[in-house]
Write a protein that holds these residues in place. Structure first.
Motif, PDB file in Angstrom:
ATOM      1  N   VAL A  38      42.786 -85.410  49.735  1.00  0.00           N
ATOM      2  CA  VAL A  38      43.497 -84.519  50.013  1.00  0.00           C
ATOM      3  C   VAL A  38      42.109 -83.490  50.486  1.00  0.00           C
ATOM      4  CG1 VAL A  38      43.726 -82.068  48.327  1.00  0.00           C
ATOM      5  CG2 VAL A  38      45.072 -84.452  48.296  1.00  0.00           C
ATOM      6  N   LEU A  39      41.220 -83.591  50.356  1.00  0.00           N
ATOM      7  CA  LEU A  39      39.997 -82.576  50.889  1.00  0.00           C
ATOM      8  C   LEU A  39      39.314 -83.078  51.974  1.00  0.00           C
ATOM      9  CD1 LEU A  39      38.036 -81.910  47.829  1.00  0.00           C
ATOM     10  CD2 LEU A  39      40.386 -80.999  48.426  1.00  0.00           C
ATOM     11  N   LYS A  40      39.881 -84.240  52.892  1.00  0.00           N
ATOM     12  CA  LYS A  40      39.126 -84.519  53.700  1.00  0.00           C
ATOM     13  C   LYS A  40      40.346 -84.326  54.470  1.00  0.00           C
ATOM     14  CE  LYS A  40      35.853 -87.974  53.166  1.00  0.00           C
ATOM     15  NZ  LYS A  40      35.491 -89.410  53.513  1.00  0.00           N
ATOM     16  N   GLN A  41      41.739 -84.517  54.605  1.00  0.00           N
ATOM     17  CA  GLN A  41      42.599 -83.736  55.246  1.00  0.00           C
ATOM     18  C   GLN A  41      42.413 -82.334  55.573  1.00  0.00           C
ATOM     19  OE1 GLN A  41      43.133 -86.529  56.749  1.00  0.00           O
ATOM     20  NE2 GLN A  41      44.703 -85.805  57.346  1.00  0.00           N
ATOM     21  N   HIS A  42      41.831 -81.691  54.751  1.00  0.00           N
ATOM     22  CA  HIS A  42      42.396 -80.439  54.862  1.00  0.00           C
ATOM     23  C   HIS A  42      40.857 -79.665  54.476  1.00  0.00           C
ATOM     24  CE1 HIS A  42      46.228 -81.458  52.831  1.00  0.00           C
ATOM     25  NE2 HIS A  42      47.018 -80.632  53.746  1.00  0.00           N
ATOM     26  N   PRO A  43      39.929 -79.786  55.277  1.00  0.00           N
ATOM     27  CA  PRO A  43      38.266 -79.197  55.990  1.00  0.00           C
ATOM     28  C   PRO A  43      38.634 -77.877  56.220  1.00  0.00           C
ATOM     29  CG  PRO A  43      39.314 -80.382  58.037  1.00  0.00           C
ATOM     30  CD  PRO A  43      40.282 -80.041  56.474  1.00  0.00           C
ATOM     31  N   GLY A  44      39.446 -76.946  56.492  1.00  0.00           N
ATOM     32  CA  GLY A  44      39.086 -75.554  56.210  1.00  0.00           C
ATOM     33  C   GLY A  44      39.879 -74.708  54.655  1.00  0.00           C
ATOM     34  N   LEU A  45      40.306 -75.245  54.114  1.00  0.00           N
ATOM     35  CA  LEU A  45      40.575 -74.125  53.298  1.00  0.00           C
ATOM     36  C   LEU A  45      40.067 -74.341  51.633  1.00  0.00           C
ATOM     37  CD1 LEU A  45      44.289 -75.912  52.921  1.00  0.00           C
ATOM     38  CD2 LEU A  45      43.538 -74.263  53.887  1.00  0.00           C
ATOM     39  N   PHE A  46      38.681 -75.141  51.550  1.00  0.00           N
ATOM     40  CA  PHE A  46      37.609 -74.535  50.887  1.00  0.00           C
ATOM     41  C   PHE A  46      36.260 -75.039  51.151  1.00  0.00           C
ATOM     42  CE2 PHE A  46      38.486 -79.399  51.416  1.00  0.00           C
ATOM     43  CZ  PHE A  46      37.339 -79.913  50.796  1.00  0.00           C
TER      44      PHE A  46
END
Ligand SMILES: [Zn+2]
Ligand SMILES: [Zn+2]
Ligand SMILES: [Zn+2]
Length: 203
Positions: free
Chosen positions: A41-49
Protein backbone atom coordinates in the motif's frame (compact mmCIF):
# COMPACT_ATOMS: atom_id res chain seq x y z
CA UNK A 1 -13.68 -23.37 11.63
CA UNK A 2 -13.43 -23.37 7.86
CA UNK A 3 -9.76 -23.01 7.07
CA UNK A 4 -10.45 -21.97 3.47
CA UNK A 5 -12.48 -18.99 4.62
CA UNK A 6 -9.79 -18.06 7.08
CA UNK A 7 -7.16 -17.60 4.35
CA UNK A 8 -8.24 -14.72 2.10
CA UNK A 9 -6.44 -13.99 -1.17
CA UNK A 10 -2.85 -12.74 -0.90
CA UNK A 11 -1.33 -9.35 -1.75
CA UNK A 12 -1.78 -8.65 -5.48
CA UNK A 13 1.77 -7.34 -5.74
CA UNK A 14 4.12 -9.34 -3.56
CA UNK A 15 1.93 -12.37 -2.89
CA UNK A 16 2.25 -12.07 0.89
CA UNK A 17 -0.57 -13.77 2.72
CA UNK A 18 -2.55 -12.38 5.61
CA UNK A 19 -1.27 -13.43 8.98
CA UNK A 20 -2.03 -12.23 12.48
CA UNK A 21 0.64 -9.58 12.08
CA UNK A 22 0.45 -8.77 8.38
CA UNK A 23 -2.72 -7.08 7.18
CA UNK A 24 -3.92 -7.33 3.58
CA UNK A 25 -5.96 -4.21 2.76
CA UNK A 26 -8.79 -3.86 0.28
CA UNK A 27 -7.91 -0.77 -1.69
CA UNK A 28 -9.09 1.08 -4.80
CA UNK A 29 -6.14 1.61 -7.10
CA UNK A 30 -6.62 3.06 -10.61
CA UNK A 31 -10.33 2.19 -10.68
CA UNK A 32 -9.75 -1.41 -9.54
CA UNK A 33 -10.35 -2.94 -6.15
CA UNK A 34 -7.06 -4.56 -5.18
CA UNK A 35 -5.64 -6.39 -2.21
CA UNK A 36 -2.32 -5.02 -1.06
CA UNK A 37 -0.30 -5.81 2.03
CA UNK A 38 0.63 -2.92 4.32
CA UNK A 39 4.03 -2.59 2.70
CA UNK A 40 2.70 -2.57 -0.87
CA UNK A 41 0.00 0.00 0.00
CA UNK A 42 2.75 2.43 1.00
CA UNK A 43 5.03 1.55 -1.91
CA UNK A 44 2.18 2.17 -4.38
CA UNK A 45 1.31 5.57 -2.87
CA UNK A 46 4.65 7.33 -2.30
CA UNK A 47 3.24 10.85 -2.60
CA UNK A 48 0.56 10.49 0.07
CA UNK A 49 2.60 10.33 3.25
CA UNK A 50 5.89 11.39 4.76
CA UNK A 51 8.28 8.42 4.35
CA UNK A 52 10.03 9.33 7.60
CA UNK A 53 7.24 9.89 10.13
CA UNK A 54 4.49 8.11 8.10
CA UNK A 55 2.01 10.90 8.69
CA UNK A 56 -0.51 11.20 5.87
CA UNK A 57 -0.34 14.40 3.85
CA UNK A 58 -3.83 15.86 3.95
CA UNK A 59 -5.54 17.58 1.03
CA UNK A 60 -3.85 20.92 1.63
CA UNK A 61 -0.31 20.63 0.26
CA UNK A 62 2.61 21.44 2.54
CA UNK A 63 4.14 24.87 1.97
CA UNK A 64 7.19 24.49 -0.30
CA UNK A 65 9.73 25.27 2.44
CA UNK A 66 8.23 22.55 4.69
CA UNK A 67 8.47 19.76 2.16
CA UNK A 68 11.28 17.78 0.66
CA UNK A 69 10.78 15.84 -2.53
CA UNK A 70 12.61 12.61 -3.22
CA UNK A 71 15.03 12.94 -6.12
CA UNK A 72 13.89 9.64 -7.62
CA UNK A 73 10.18 9.14 -6.81
CA UNK A 74 7.07 11.17 -5.95
CA UNK A 75 7.66 10.79 -2.19
CA UNK A 76 7.36 14.02 -0.21
CA UNK A 77 8.89 14.18 3.26
CA UNK A 78 8.55 16.81 5.95
CA UNK A 79 11.67 18.87 5.88
CA UNK A 80 11.62 18.83 9.66
CA UNK A 81 11.67 15.00 9.61
CA UNK A 82 14.67 14.82 7.27
CA UNK A 83 16.61 17.58 8.96
CA UNK A 84 15.29 17.93 12.51
CA UNK A 85 17.88 20.53 13.40
CA UNK A 86 16.87 23.04 10.71
CA UNK A 87 14.50 25.79 11.65
CA UNK A 88 11.71 25.54 9.07
CA UNK A 89 10.18 28.88 10.00
CA UNK A 90 13.41 30.64 9.11
CA UNK A 91 14.20 31.59 5.54
CA UNK A 92 14.60 28.24 3.74
CA UNK A 93 18.14 27.31 2.92
CA UNK A 94 18.58 25.21 -0.24
CA UNK A 95 18.00 21.61 0.81
CA UNK A 96 20.56 18.93 0.00
CA UNK A 97 19.25 16.23 -2.38
CA UNK A 98 16.85 13.93 -0.57
CA UNK A 99 16.32 10.23 -1.23
CA UNK A 100 13.40 8.50 0.47
CA UNK A 101 14.19 5.26 2.36
CA UNK A 102 12.63 3.16 -0.37
CA UNK A 103 14.84 4.75 -3.05
CA UNK A 104 17.95 4.52 -0.88
CA UNK A 105 17.47 0.78 -0.45
CA UNK A 106 15.46 -1.32 -2.90
CA UNK A 107 14.98 -3.99 -0.21
CA UNK A 108 13.56 -1.46 2.21
CA UNK A 109 10.24 -2.45 3.76
CA UNK A 110 8.06 0.05 5.58
CA UNK A 111 6.38 -2.65 7.62
CA UNK A 112 8.60 -4.95 9.62
CA UNK A 113 7.11 -8.21 10.80
CA UNK A 114 7.01 -8.42 14.57
CA UNK A 115 9.68 -10.15 16.53
CA UNK A 116 9.01 -13.89 16.36
CA UNK A 117 9.64 -14.45 20.04
CA UNK A 118 7.97 -11.47 21.64
CA UNK A 119 5.38 -10.86 18.89
CA UNK A 120 5.85 -7.14 19.49
CA UNK A 121 5.40 -4.73 16.61
CA UNK A 122 7.80 -1.81 16.65
CA UNK A 123 6.48 1.75 16.75
CA UNK A 124 7.38 2.42 13.13
CA UNK A 125 5.47 -0.63 11.89
CA UNK A 126 2.48 0.30 14.04
CA UNK A 127 2.46 3.79 12.49
CA UNK A 128 2.93 2.30 9.03
CA UNK A 129 -0.09 0.05 9.54
CA UNK A 130 -2.24 3.03 10.54
CA UNK A 131 -1.11 4.99 7.47
CA UNK A 132 -1.75 2.06 5.10
CA UNK A 133 -5.20 1.46 6.62
CA UNK A 134 -6.02 5.17 6.25
CA UNK A 135 -4.87 5.26 2.61
CA UNK A 136 -7.02 2.17 1.92
CA UNK A 137 -10.02 3.68 3.72
CA UNK A 138 -9.77 7.00 1.83
CA UNK A 139 -9.47 5.17 -1.50
CA UNK A 140 -12.50 2.99 -0.74
CA UNK A 141 -14.66 5.89 0.39
CA UNK A 142 -13.65 7.87 -2.70
CA UNK A 143 -14.69 4.88 -4.81
CA UNK A 144 -18.01 4.70 -2.93
CA UNK A 145 -18.55 8.43 -3.49
CA UNK A 146 -17.72 8.00 -7.17
CA UNK A 147 -20.17 5.10 -7.42
CA UNK A 148 -22.82 7.22 -5.68
CA UNK A 149 -22.10 10.12 -8.01
CA UNK A 150 -22.33 7.74 -10.95
CA UNK A 151 -25.63 6.33 -9.72
CA UNK A 152 -27.00 9.84 -9.19
CA UNK A 153 -25.85 10.89 -12.63
CA UNK A 154 -27.52 7.85 -14.19
CA UNK A 155 -30.70 8.57 -12.22
CA UNK A 156 -30.64 12.17 -13.51
CA UNK A 157 -30.06 10.96 -17.06
CA UNK A 158 -32.93 8.50 -16.71
CA UNK A 159 -35.19 11.29 -15.42
CA UNK A 160 -34.21 13.48 -18.39
CA UNK A 161 -34.87 10.59 -20.78
CA UNK A 162 -38.27 9.95 -19.18
CA UNK A 163 -39.15 13.66 -19.43
CA UNK A 164 -38.04 13.70 -23.06
CA UNK A 165 -40.24 10.67 -23.85
CA UNK A 166 -43.19 12.26 -22.05
CA UNK A 167 -42.70 15.55 -23.95
CA UNK A 168 -42.46 13.71 -27.25
CA UNK A 169 -45.64 11.80 -26.47
CA UNK A 170 -47.45 15.02 -25.57
CA UNK A 171 -46.15 16.65 -28.71
CA UNK A 172 -47.41 13.74 -30.77
CA UNK A 173 -50.81 13.92 -29.06
CA UNK A 174 -50.94 17.65 -29.85
CA UNK A 175 -50.13 17.06 -33.51
CA UNK A 176 -52.72 14.28 -33.71
CA UNK A 177 -55.32 16.47 -32.01
CA UNK A 178 -54.54 19.38 -34.35
CA UNK A 179 -54.74 17.10 -37.37
CA UNK A 180 -58.00 15.69 -36.10
CA UNK A 181 -59.38 19.21 -35.55
CA UNK A 182 -58.30 20.21 -39.06
CA UNK A 183 -59.85 17.06 -40.43
CA UNK A 184 -63.09 17.73 -38.54
CA UNK A 185 -63.12 21.30 -39.83
CA UNK A 186 -62.57 20.05 -43.36
CA UNK A 187 -65.35 17.51 -42.93
CA UNK A 188 -67.71 20.22 -41.68
CA UNK A 189 -66.69 22.54 -44.50
CA UNK A 190 -67.12 19.73 -46.94
CA UNK A 191 -70.54 18.92 -45.56
CA UNK A 192 -71.46 22.60 -45.63
CA UNK A 193 -70.05 22.81 -49.12
CA UNK A 194 -72.06 19.88 -50.23
CA UNK A 195 -75.11 21.30 -48.50
CA UNK A 196 -74.57 24.77 -49.95
CA UNK A 197 -73.71 23.31 -53.31
CA UNK A 198 -76.84 21.20 -53.07
CA UNK A 199 -78.78 24.29 -52.15
CA UNK A 200 -77.22 26.13 -55.02
CA UNK A 201 -77.99 23.27 -57.24
CA UNK A 202 -81.50 23.15 -55.92
CA UNK A 203 -82.03 26.88 -56.20
ZN1 LIG B 1 2.47 -6.85 -0.82
ZN1 LIG C 1 7.37 13.54 8.47
ZN1 LIG D 1 11.95 7.93 -3.38
Amino acid sequence: MNSRQASPSPCDICGATQTLSLTIHNIRYRAHTCRYCTNCVLKQHPGLFCPLCFELHDDSPLPPHHRLMCVRCPAVAHRSCAFPSTNVSAAPAPAPPFFCPSCLDSNFTYFKLPDRKSGAVDVQSAKVLVTAARIAAVSMSKAAAAARYDAERRAREAAVARKRAKDALEHLAEILAREQAEQDEEDINEQNGIVSAGRRRGA
